[in-house]
Write an enzyme that holds these catalytic residues in place. Structure first.
Site, short mmCIF file in Angstrom:
data_model
loop_
_atom_site.label_atom_id
_atom_site.label_comp_id
_atom_site.label_asym_id
_atom_site.label_seq_id
_atom_site.Cartn_x
_atom_site.Cartn_y
_atom_site.Cartn_z
N MET A 1 0.84 -1.19 0.00
CA MET A 1 0.00 0.00 0.00
C MET A 1 0.88 1.25 0.00
SD MET A 1 -3.20 -0.99 -0.07
CE MET A 1 -4.26 -2.37 0.35
N CYS A 2 1.13 1.82 1.18
CA CYS A 2 1.82 3.10 1.24
C CYS A 2 3.30 2.99 0.91
CB CYS A 2 1.60 3.74 2.60
SG CYS A 2 -0.14 4.13 2.89
N VAL A 3 3.94 1.87 1.24
CA VAL A 3 5.35 1.71 0.87
C VAL A 3 5.48 1.62 -0.65
CG1 VAL A 3 7.34 0.17 0.99
CG2 VAL A 3 6.03 0.66 3.05
#
Length: 202
Positions: free
Chosen positions: A128-130
């Protein structure tokens, strides 16, 4: 990738993304992978402090009031080991979406002002955010390194009737997407720790 095939810049920035207490809520998130992620993130933070490289902490502030990552919820806080090491962070960013480049203060503006061209991206969630931050960083022209073992994620499905992948399968997909797609180089915590002292002490 061969882990020896990179040079770690003197001012390579370590982005520690969304390592927040809310992600310890197993009933909310479900099964996770890589129980060593937190120890590896801590080791990277210690190495960055020891070598004087810049640390950036990113925190997700969910706009969903029921989320364990919403402002005011205990889960919004960084995990203790991050907060304990975060005193020397050069920048703290709050965001409401997946990419750390859409947060406050502006990450790209700060990196430009500091002359930083290389990023090490670690944290939660891998896919997701990585991954989103690493993809955008690659698109913006940064040299991006992702120590996959300093990230973790959770099992995920596309809905009751949809396909599902385990956390480990999602992490593998992220590695293939990032390196195979040319967004970033996927590496290990140990390789970064081995490379970290050399530029700063040369």
């Amino acid at each position: 990738m061969n882990d020896t095939e990179f040079h770690l810049a003197d001012n390579a920035a370590l982005l520690v993304i969304d390592v927040q207490k809310g992600f310890d809520d197993a009933p909310f998130w479900g099964p996770r992978n890589n129980p060593a992620a937190e120890a590896n993130i801590a080791a990277l933070m210690d190495a960055w402090e020891a070598t004087g490289r810049p640390l950036v902490l990113v925190r997700h502030t969910s706009v969903n009031p029921g989320s364990v990552l919403a402002a005011g919820h205990p889960g919004h806080a960084f995990k203790d080991f991050v907060e304990e090491r975060g005193g020397r962070a050069a920048l703290r960013i709050d965001k409401t979406v997946n990419s750390s480049f859409y947060g406050t203060p502006d990450l790209a503006e700060w990196l430009t002002a500091q002359g930083v061209g290389q990023l090490v991206v670690a944290g939660i969630q891998t896919n997701m955010c990585v991954e989103t931050t690493a993809r955008m960083a690659g698109n913006l022209g940064y040299d991006v390194l992702v120590p996959l073992d300093a990230t973790h994620t959770f099992d995920l499905s596309a809905g009751p009737q949809g396909p599902a992948l385990t956390a480990e399968q999602l992490a593998t997909a992220t590695a293939v997407n990032l390196q195979g797609g040319g967004f970033a180089r996927v590496t290990t915590t140990q390789a970064l720790l081995a490379a970290a002292p050399a530029p700063a002490t040369a």
